[in-house]
Design an enzyme around this catalytic site. Structure first.
Site, mmCIF file in Angstrom:
data_model
loop_
_atom_site.group_PDB
_atom_site.id
_atom_site.type_symbol
_atom_site.label_atom_id
_atom_site.label_comp_id
_atom_site.label_asym_id
_atom_site.label_seq_id
_atom_site.Cartn_x
_atom_site.Cartn_y
_atom_site.Cartn_z
ATOM 1 C CG LEU A 264 -2.042 -1.009 1.220
ATOM 2 C CD1 LEU A 264 -2.773 -0.994 2.566
ATOM 3 C CD2 LEU A 264 -3.030 -0.725 0.081
ATOM 4 C CB THR B 192 5.845 4.528 -7.114
ATOM 5 O OG1 THR B 192 5.477 3.478 -7.996
ATOM 6 C CG2 THR B 192 7.241 5.022 -7.435
ATOM 7 C CB ALA C 222 -5.537 -6.945 -10.563
ATOM 8 N N GLY D 65 20.995 10.491 -16.796
ATOM 9 C CA GLY D 65 19.793 11.335 -16.747
ATOM 10 C C GLY D 65 19.930 12.420 -15.683
ATOM 11 C CB ILE E 176 15.222 9.976 -10.410
ATOM 12 C CG1 ILE E 176 13.729 9.841 -10.134
ATOM 13 C CG2 ILE E 176 16.013 8.871 -9.717
ATOM 14 C CD1 ILE E 176 13.096 8.553 -10.637
ATOM 15 C CD GLU F 279 19.728 15.258 -19.630
ATOM 16 O OE1 GLU F 279 19.352 14.705 -18.597
ATOM 17 O OE2 GLU F 279 19.062 15.258 -20.688
ATOM 18 C CG HIS G 10 10.342 40.538 8.944
ATOM 19 N ND1 HIS G 10 11.133 40.528 7.804
ATOM 20 C CD2 HIS G 10 11.137 40.933 9.970
ATOM 21 C CE1 HIS G 10 12.358 40.926 8.131
ATOM 22 N NE2 HIS G 10 12.382 41.176 9.441
HETATM 23 P P1 FAD Z 1 1.914 4.236 -8.000
HETATM 24 O O1 FAD Z 1 2.301 4.999 -6.803
HETATM 25 O O2 FAD Z 1 2.991 3.711 -8.869
HETATM 26 O O3 FAD Z 1 1.034 3.014 -7.481
HETATM 27 C C1 FAD Z 1 0.602 2.019 -8.333
HETATM 28 C C2 FAD Z 1 0.378 0.767 -7.517
HETATM 29 O O4 FAD Z 1 -0.307 -0.183 -8.313
HETATM 30 C C3 FAD Z 1 1.675 0.081 -7.077
HETATM 31 O O5 FAD Z 1 1.670 -0.069 -5.677
HETATM 32 C C4 FAD Z 1 1.665 -1.260 -7.782
HETATM 33 O O6 FAD Z 1 2.213 -2.302 -7.005
HETATM 34 C C5 FAD Z 1 0.167 -1.476 -8.009
HETATM 35 N N1 FAD Z 1 -0.130 -2.325 -9.149
HETATM 36 C C6 FAD Z 1 0.262 -2.153 -10.429
HETATM 37 N N2 FAD Z 1 -0.259 -3.109 -11.215
HETATM 38 C C7 FAD Z 1 -0.998 -3.918 -10.411
HETATM 39 C C8 FAD Z 1 -1.760 -5.078 -10.638
HETATM 40 N N3 FAD Z 1 -1.888 -5.617 -11.842
HETATM 41 N N4 FAD Z 1 -2.371 -5.653 -9.580
HETATM 42 C C9 FAD Z 1 -2.250 -5.142 -8.338
HETATM 43 N N5 FAD Z 1 -1.532 -4.025 -8.061
HETATM 44 C C10 FAD Z 1 -0.924 -3.423 -9.086
HETATM 45 N N6 FAD Z 1 6.098 12.590 -7.138
HETATM 46 C C11 FAD Z 1 5.895 13.734 -6.465
HETATM 47 O O7 FAD Z 1 4.825 14.339 -6.608
HETATM 48 N N7 FAD Z 1 6.830 14.238 -5.601
HETATM 49 C C12 FAD Z 1 8.015 13.616 -5.396
HETATM 50 O O8 FAD Z 1 8.842 14.097 -4.617
HETATM 51 C C13 FAD Z 1 8.275 12.410 -6.105
HETATM 52 N N8 FAD Z 1 9.425 11.746 -5.924
HETATM 53 C C14 FAD Z 1 9.638 10.579 -6.588
HETATM 54 C C15 FAD Z 1 10.849 9.926 -6.403
HETATM 55 C C16 FAD Z 1 11.105 8.734 -7.066
HETATM 56 C C17 FAD Z 1 12.423 8.026 -6.846
HETATM 57 C C18 FAD Z 1 10.110 8.186 -7.932
HETATM 58 C C19 FAD Z 1 10.363 6.878 -8.643
HETATM 59 C C20 FAD Z 1 8.905 8.829 -8.131
HETATM 60 C C21 FAD Z 1 8.659 10.035 -7.465
HETATM 61 N N9 FAD Z 1 7.472 10.739 -7.636
HETATM 62 C C22 FAD Z 1 7.265 11.918 -6.975
HETATM 63 C C23 FAD Z 1 6.400 10.239 -8.528
HETATM 64 C C24 FAD Z 1 5.292 9.543 -7.702
HETATM 65 O O9 FAD Z 1 5.855 8.491 -6.958
HETATM 66 C C25 FAD Z 1 4.209 9.032 -8.638
HETATM 67 O O10 FAD Z 1 3.734 10.085 -9.438
HETATM 68 C C26 FAD Z 1 3.038 8.456 -7.858
HETATM 69 O O11 FAD Z 1 3.448 7.409 -7.015
HETATM 70 C C27 FAD Z 1 1.964 7.941 -8.831
HETATM 71 O O12 FAD Z 1 0.900 7.411 -8.108
HETATM 72 P P2 FAD Z 1 -0.034 6.284 -8.744
HETATM 73 O O13 FAD Z 1 -1.063 5.986 -7.716
HETATM 74 O O14 FAD Z 1 -0.455 6.678 -10.096
HETATM 75 O O15 FAD Z 1 0.920 5.011 -8.956
HETATM 76 P P1 NAD Z 2 12.942 12.768 -15.887
HETATM 77 O O1 NAD Z 2 12.063 12.785 -17.059
HETATM 78 O O2 NAD Z 2 12.758 13.780 -14.819
HETATM 79 O O3 NAD Z 2 14.462 12.901 -16.358
HETATM 80 C C1 NAD Z 2 15.039 12.008 -17.245
HETATM 81 C C2 NAD Z 2 16.276 12.678 -17.833
HETATM 82 O O4 NAD Z 2 17.012 11.689 -18.527
HETATM 83 C C3 NAD Z 2 15.951 13.777 -18.816
HETATM 84 O O5 NAD Z 2 16.709 14.920 -18.518
HETATM 85 C C4 NAD Z 2 16.343 13.168 -20.169
HETATM 86 O O6 NAD Z 2 16.790 14.127 -21.099
HETATM 87 C C5 NAD Z 2 17.457 12.232 -19.745
HETATM 88 N N1 NAD Z 2 17.676 11.104 -20.639
HETATM 89 C C6 NAD Z 2 16.768 10.338 -21.278
HETATM 90 N N2 NAD Z 2 17.367 9.356 -21.974
HETATM 91 C C7 NAD Z 2 18.691 9.496 -21.759
HETATM 92 C C8 NAD Z 2 19.843 8.788 -22.194
HETATM 93 N N3 NAD Z 2 19.742 7.713 -22.968
HETATM 94 N N4 NAD Z 2 21.070 9.206 -21.785
HETATM 95 C C9 NAD Z 2 21.178 10.293 -20.974
HETATM 96 N N5 NAD Z 2 20.125 11.004 -20.532
HETATM 97 C C10 NAD Z 2 18.902 10.604 -20.922
HETATM 98 O O7 NAD Z 2 12.838 11.265 -15.306
HETATM 99 P P2 NAD Z 2 13.303 10.638 -13.927
HETATM 100 O O8 NAD Z 2 14.307 11.497 -13.262
HETATM 101 O O9 NAD Z 2 13.633 9.226 -14.230
HETATM 102 O O10 NAD Z 2 11.979 10.671 -13.081
HETATM 103 C C11 NAD Z 2 10.835 9.954 -13.541
HETATM 104 C C12 NAD Z 2 9.569 10.643 -13.113
HETATM 105 O O11 NAD Z 2 9.380 10.458 -11.718
HETATM 106 C C13 NAD Z 2 9.577 12.149 -13.300
HETATM 107 O O12 NAD Z 2 9.186 12.515 -14.573
HETATM 108 C C14 NAD Z 2 8.596 12.606 -12.275
HETATM 109 O O13 NAD Z 2 7.317 12.485 -12.832
HETATM 110 C C15 NAD Z 2 8.753 11.596 -11.159
HETATM 111 N N6 NAD Z 2 9.607 12.155 -10.081
HETATM 112 C C16 NAD Z 2 9.223 13.311 -9.473
HETATM 113 C C17 NAD Z 2 9.987 13.838 -8.460
HETATM 114 C C18 NAD Z 2 9.542 15.104 -7.798
HETATM 115 O O14 NAD Z 2 8.391 15.481 -7.980
HETATM 116 N N7 NAD Z 2 10.377 15.771 -7.015
HETATM 117 C C19 NAD Z 2 11.157 13.227 -8.063
HETATM 118 C C20 NAD Z 2 11.529 12.056 -8.712
HETATM 119 C C21 NAD Z 2 10.741 11.535 -9.717
#
Ligand code: FAD
Ligand code: NAD
Length: 471
Positions: free
Chosen positions: A39, A42, A118, A189, A193, A212, A450
């Site tokens: 739960l 991601t 699922a 990238g 991340i 990048e 402030h």
């Molecule tokens: P998810 O959170 O991916 O949840 C989907 C769920 O569905 C999962 O738990 C999965 O196990 C389940 N699932 C999938 N298929 C099935 C199936 N067939 N049966 C049962 N269960 C299933 N966003 C921000 O806004 N701020 C941030 O700071 C931020 N930081 C991030 C850092 C990292 C390293 C990453 C990878 C992402 C980050 N994100 C951030 C993005 C954020 O995590 C996602 O946008 C968000 O989790 C999306 O929510 P969701 O509910 O769509 O999917």
């Molecule tokens: P991103 O889209 O933010 O960045 C990917 C980067 O990789 C881009 O700059 C792109 O030009 C580069 N790239 C792509 N292919 C490449 C290659 N072959 N060689 C070198 N560079 C390459 O993606 P991310 O950092 O993987 O994050 C994934 C998603 O997760 C984000 O788009 C965002 O939605 C979510 N996320 C959000 C937060 C936050 O809100 N603070 C933090 C982490 C992740």
């Protein structure tokens, strides 16, 4: 085969799915949520929360080191050491508290939670594999099906992710549970991340090189905002290679092959490679294709009520494409529950703020000056630097600025941007002013406490009106 019926069946318990479940249950809808992993999805398990926890720990460690060599504040520290296993346990503790909280909220609201994967049978029928060996799946039939399966990380050809922690090629998932800090880390990238976690590893002692493909870091954000981030990367000794592509692991496996814009190939030594080149909607491997839903690129196409092309099949969150942000998924989850309950709602936010938790942080909401120009809006914009903000000085963080963008004719604010330490917390003020249709005069005329970083928000509005007070 065991079978059961429910009104609303939600696939995925991430921020989209679990929020939808809570709201639906509040509205009296019989709700079942199926989650194969944990739960919280991601976001809580391997995304937003764990990354921000490690960013905090790395900042604290870096600060302790800083005090060993710099006593400007009169603070002297003899030595600093990190026990990374304890840091990871602390991070896991926060994750457990939050995911446990989600479970408790779902239970309190009477949502049936089924742990299992699922698999689609049709638009009203789903089989759930409960993971009990060869036991038959549970079949669930529903009136409404809500798809919230999130997204998956993209990999590079010929560079599969290691299954184990501490492997050579890792994704953000493994990078968030390090069992050691590699000596040399190559990050592919320079997006969210790559930079958030690249900075963590640098502050924890790794030599970090970021590769990048585009000609600048954080290409999603406007360049002015990314300059202080680039400066901070330089100061910390993170090497950034722009306009470069990683081709694969080198033949001896000691590093990665990198191709620059001029077509020259070189090898970068690496103990570990973090691939962070984006994420894609999770559309494969669970029978979704059987429904033949309309797509938009790699994402499921939805309308402004989160309806897919099939009646009573809904989709939210990362599965529906960009922006892949947790707060968007949650907002869609709440909305879709209300629509299913018969309320009249549309998903039409004025802005969805985005924050990058680099040091300094970057926050944007609404239109940048370039976006406004592209939209043919005649706008004015003004910035206020943190160098002129007292609170920023007391925090030793004067890099960065706040910028406002507003229509020239009626001063309606159409966008905010900021870069600086702690500016993520300005996202609320930015979002509210845009959703409420504030004008420059509204923000300029609001008394801001402030000393706060928020005073720079008021001063940016004053400056756009031509009478900033503190610059
Ligand atoms: P998810 O959170 O991916 O949840 C989907 C769920 O569905 C999962 O738990 C999965 O196990 C389940 N699932 C999938 N298929 C099935 C199936 N067939 N049966 C049962 N269960 C299933 N966003 C921000 O806004 N701020 C941030 O700071 C931020 N930081 C991030 C850092 C990292 C390293 C990453 C990878 C992402 C980050 N994100 C951030 C993005 C954020 O995590 C996602 O946008 C968000 O989790 C999306 O929510 P969701 O509910 O769509 O999917
Ligand atoms: P991103 O889209 O933010 O960045 C990917 C980067 O990789 C881009 O700059 C792109 O030009 C580069 N790239 C792509 N292919 C490449 C290659 N072959 N060689 C070198 N560079 C390459 O993606 P991310 O950092 O993987 O994050 C994934 C998603 O997760 C984000 O788009 C965002 O939605 C979510 N996320 C959000 C937060 C936050 O809100 N603070 C933090 C982490 C992740």
């Amino acid at each position: 085969m065991v079978s059961q019926k429910t009104t609303l069946l939600i696939i995925g318990g991430g921020p989209g799915g679990y929020v939808a479940a809570i709201r639906a249950a509040q509205l009296g809808i019989q709700t079942t949520l199926v989650e194969g992993g944990n739960l919280g999805g991601t976001c809580l398990n391997i995304g937003c929360i764990p990354s921000k926890a490690l960013i905090h720990a790395a900042d604290a460690y870096h600060q302790a080191h800083h005090f060993m060599g710099d006593s400007t504040l009169g603070i002297h520290v003899e030595g600093a050491r990190i026990d990374i296993a304890q840091t990871v346990r602390w991070k896991d503790g926060i994750v457990a508290r939050l995911t446990g909280g989600v479970g408790a909220l779902l239970k309190k609201h009477g949502v049936q939670v089924i742990k299992g994967w699922a698999y689609m049978v049709d638009g009203k029928t789903v089989d759930v594999d409960l993971g009990r060996g060869d036991a038959e799946p549970t079949r669930i039939q529903c009136e409404h099906l809500l798809l919230a399966s999130g997204s998956v990380e993209l990999g590079l050809p010929g560079m599969p992710f290691s299954d184990t922690l501490g492997g050579k090629v890792i994704s953000s998932k493994q990078a968030l549970s390090p069992d050691h800090i590699p000596k040399k880390l190559v990050v592919v990238g320079a997006g969210y991340i790559g930079l958030e976690l690249g900075l963590v590893y640098r502050k924890l002692g790794a030599d970090v090189t970021v590769v990048e493909a585009q000609d600048r870091i954080l290409p999603l954000y406007d360049e002015e905002l990314t300059k202080p981030v680039a400066a901070s990367l330089r100061k910390l000794g993170v090497q950034v290679l722009l306009d470069c592509q990683v081709q694969g692991l080198s033949h001896g496996g000691e590093g990665v092959r990198v191709l620059d814009a001029a077509g020259r190939e070189s090898v970068l030594e690496a103990d570990q490679v973090l691939v962070a080149i984006g994420r894609a909607p999770h559309t494969h491997g669970w029978g979704l294709e059987k429904l033949m839903l309309e797509m938009q690129g790699r994402a499921l196409k939805v309308d402004d009520q989160c309806r897919t092309s099939m009646r009573n099949v809904w989709a939210i969150g990362d599965l529906t494409g960009e922006p892949m942000l947790a707060h968007r998924a949650m907002a869609q989850g709440e909305l879709v529950a209300e629509v299913i309950a018969g309320k009249s709602r549309r998903f039409a936010p004025t802005a969805i703020a985005a924050v990058c938790y680099t040091g300094p942080e970057v926050v944007v909401a609404g239109l940048s000056p370039a976006d406004a120009a592209k939209a043919n809006l005649d706008c004015i914009h003004a910035s206020f630097p943190f160098a002129a903000n007292g609170r920023a000085m007391t925090l030793e963080s004067t890099d960065g600025f706040v910028r406002v963008v507003a229509r020239r004719d009626n001063h309606l604010i159409v966008g905010w941007q900021a870069v600086g330490a702690g500016v993520s917390e300005l996202a609320a003020a930015f979002g509210q002013s845009l959703e409420m249709g504030a004008c420059l005069e509204d923000v300029a005329g609001t008394i801001h406490a402030h000393p706060t970083l928020g005073e720079a928000v008021q001063e940016a509005a004053l400056r756009a009106l031509g009478h900033a007070l503190h610059i």
